[in-house]
Motif scaffolding. Structure first.
Motif, short mmCIF file in Angstrom:
data_model
loop_
_atom_site.label_atom_id
_atom_site.label_comp_id
_atom_site.label_asym_id
_atom_site.label_seq_id
_atom_site.Cartn_x
_atom_site.Cartn_y
_atom_site.Cartn_z
N ILE A 135 0.87 -1.19 0.00
CA ILE A 135 0.00 0.00 0.00
C ILE A 135 0.90 1.24 0.00
O ILE A 135 2.07 1.19 0.39
N SER A 136 0.33 2.34 -0.46
CA SER A 136 1.10 3.60 -0.43
C SER A 136 0.17 4.72 0.01
O SER A 136 -1.04 4.65 -0.19
N GLY A 137 0.74 5.72 0.64
CA GLY A 137 -0.08 6.84 1.09
C GLY A 137 0.68 7.74 2.03
O GLY A 137 1.91 7.80 1.98
N VAL A 138 -0.08 8.39 2.92
CA VAL A 138 0.58 9.33 3.84
C VAL A 138 0.52 8.75 5.25
O VAL A 138 -0.36 7.96 5.57
N TYR A 139 1.47 9.15 6.07
CA TYR A 139 1.42 8.74 7.47
C TYR A 139 0.32 9.51 8.17
O TYR A 139 0.21 10.73 8.01
N ASP A 188 10.57 -2.10 10.64
CA ASP A 188 10.94 -2.84 11.85
C ASP A 188 12.07 -3.82 11.58
O ASP A 188 13.01 -3.93 12.37
N THR A 189 11.98 -4.55 10.46
CA THR A 189 13.00 -5.56 10.19
C THR A 189 14.17 -4.99 9.38
O THR A 189 15.24 -5.60 9.30
N GLY A 190 13.98 -3.84 8.76
CA GLY A 190 15.02 -3.25 7.92
C GLY A 190 15.17 -4.00 6.60
O GLY A 190 16.16 -3.88 5.91
N ARG A 191 14.15 -4.82 6.27
CA ARG A 191 14.19 -5.58 5.01
C ARG A 191 13.19 -5.02 4.02
O ARG A 191 12.26 -4.31 4.40
N GLY A 192 13.37 -5.42 2.76
CA GLY A 192 12.43 -4.97 1.73
C GLY A 192 13.03 -3.85 0.90
O GLY A 192 14.17 -3.43 1.13
N PHE A 193 12.27 -3.36 -0.05
CA PHE A 193 12.85 -2.49 -1.08
C PHE A 193 12.37 -1.03 -1.02
O PHE A 193 13.09 -0.15 -0.56
N PHE A 218 7.51 -6.79 -10.83
CA PHE A 218 8.95 -7.00 -10.79
C PHE A 218 9.37 -7.75 -9.52
O PHE A 218 10.54 -7.76 -9.15
N ARG A 219 8.38 -8.32 -8.84
CA ARG A 219 8.61 -9.05 -7.57
C ARG A 219 9.35 -8.19 -6.55
O ARG A 219 10.21 -8.66 -5.82
N LEU A 220 9.01 -6.93 -6.54
CA LEU A 220 9.61 -6.03 -5.55
C LEU A 220 8.55 -5.74 -4.49
O LEU A 220 7.35 -5.71 -4.78
N ASN A 221 9.02 -5.54 -3.25
CA ASN A 221 8.06 -5.24 -2.20
C ASN A 221 8.40 -3.92 -1.51
O ASN A 221 9.33 -3.23 -1.92
N ALA A 222 7.64 -3.60 -0.48
CA ALA A 222 7.91 -2.37 0.25
C ALA A 222 8.91 -2.64 1.36
O ALA A 222 9.08 -3.79 1.79
#
Ligand code: SAH
Length: 396
Positions: free
Chosen positions: A85-89, A131-136, A123-127
């Motif tokens: 998902i994308s948006g504002v905090y 917390d984990t410092g993982r993802g793209f 493109f098999r990319l995620n957010a």
């Protein structure tokens, strides 16, 4: 320079709430429960309450069409239940309110952000996961030059590695050939700052150019640029008009960003301008911008404005006029005390917070300055933020 005041009466009346379904969840438009006329009155009263003790507050200058004025749009990305998902905090949290369109934001920028979100799974990319410092992908920032039409997309990623970068870029540019530059910014720190320190230009020249008050400005991803270009022209013209510069004047542009106020002032008056700014990218832009506009009577320094002024005062520097446009936190005692010491005849204070403006004006008015003019300008319709330009002059 003269400023044309928009008649607040001829403005189209917006309905209350403006129909935004996210109004309550998002929290970005604190005043959407009022129509635009009511918002302006609310801001006028706010200014009078804080600043009325210093003198007459002029009628706030509003917008004719107070929608989609934001030339900079930023969206945060998150994985929720296997979907991005994308948006504002939501205000004061890191909970994302999904936004696909917004009353304040540039509509084209919103379209790009939605497209990027839909492109990720292809493109098999995620957010990125804070917390984990993982993802793209962590954020997408889009800046559009309203007068140049140039569009910059900054992809803020948690990793330097960008799998299928070429293909991703190709798909983005195919869908939006209007994009003039794409930058990858790497931010893998535990921080609420959007942008990290490392940047790679993936396409174009890495910045946008835009025109304000007949001058051309380069703006890099990390440089500050006013977010409402229509009102910025009014703001700058008011500030420069208040300063009443002469060719023989020496002028300080403090908290100068990419040099916008100082360069327009130097060009229109011929006065010698010295700019000071903390962000080194913005200072490089300012130096470049002076050259681009054939302005030879302006120079820029990268420093804390307060420390710079303490040194200037110690060296017996004199300025005839000072522009100061600090961030919301206002100026500091180093800077204000040095103003008193160097004693410029005129100080033009551009502020985006009436609270810190009131505090700083109290100091200056107790130490040799008198407030002459106060002009609020509505830079941020539907939010509770107010911008003001104040002219102070030295008591004789
Ligand atoms: N006058 C410019 C920028 C105003 S925003 C314009 O209209 O575009 C405020 C600027 O102050 C930002 O560019 C920010 O980087 C800068 N800044 C913040 N703290 C500072 C400090 N202590 N000294 C100098 N500049 C500072």
């Amino acid at each position: 320079m003269k400023t044309d005041k928009t008649k607040n009466t001829k403005r189209k009346k917006e309905g209350k709430g403006n129909g935004c379904p996210l109004y309550k969840k998002c929290g970005g438009c604190q005043l959407q429960n009022m129509n635009y006329e009511e918002q302006l009155s609310f801001k006028q009263v706010k200014c009078i309450k804080a600043l009325g003790k210093f003198g007459h507050v002029e009628e706030i200058i509003g917008m004719d069409n107070p929608v989609h004025y934001r030339n900079k749009v930023q969206a945060a990305f998150k994985n929720v239940n296997g979907k991005v998902i994308s948006g504002v905090y939501q205000s004061a949290s890191h909970r994302i309110v999904p936004v696909t369109e917004c009353l304040l934001e540039d509509e084209f920028a919103d379209e790009i952000i939605v497209f990027v979100r839909k492109l990720l799974p292809q493109f098999r990319l995620n957010a990125y996961n804070e917390d984990t410092g993982r993802g793209f992908l962590r954020h997408v920032l889009v800046r559009r030059g309203f007068s140049s039409g140039e569009v910059m997309v900054v992809l803020v990623t948690g990793t330097e590695l960008f799998p299928k970068k070429k293909e991703f870029l190709g798909a983005l540019l195919k869908a939006f050939p209007e994009i003039t530059t794409v930058v990858q910014n790497v931010n893998n720190s535990k921080t609420s700052m959007v942008l990290g320190k490392k940047e790679f230009v993936l396409y174009g020249n890495g910045y946008i150019e835009d025109t304000l008050c007949s001058c051309k400005f380069r703006i890099s991803p990390r440089s500050f640029y006013q977010i409402n270009p229509v009102q910025t022209e009014i703001l700058y013209k008011t500030a420069i008009d208040f300063a009443a510069l002469k060719k023989s004047d020496r002028v300080l542009d403090a908290y100068c960003g990419t040099g916008t106020i100082g360069i327009v002032a130097a060009k229109s008056s011929g006065a010698k301008v010295v700019g000071v700014e903390l962000n080194s990218d913005a200072v490089s832009d300012a130096v470049f911008n002076a050259r681009e506009n054939n302005v030879e009577n302006a120079e820029f320094y990268c420093a804390d404005a307060g420390r710079f002024m303490v040194e200037a005062a110690a060296q017996g520097e004199k300025f005839n006029a000072v522009f100061m446009d600090p961030p919301r936190a206002g100026s500091d005692l180093n800077f204000l005390k040095s103003i008193v010491k160097t004693a410029p005849e005129r100080v033009v204070y551009v502020s985006c917070s009436v609270e810190t403006l009131e505090r700083d004006l109290l100091f200056l008015s107790k130490n040799g300055y008198r407030v002459k003019k106060i002009q609020p300008v509505d830079m941020f319709p539907h939010t509770n933020h107010v911008e003001c330009v104040v002219l102070l002059s030295r008591k004789k």
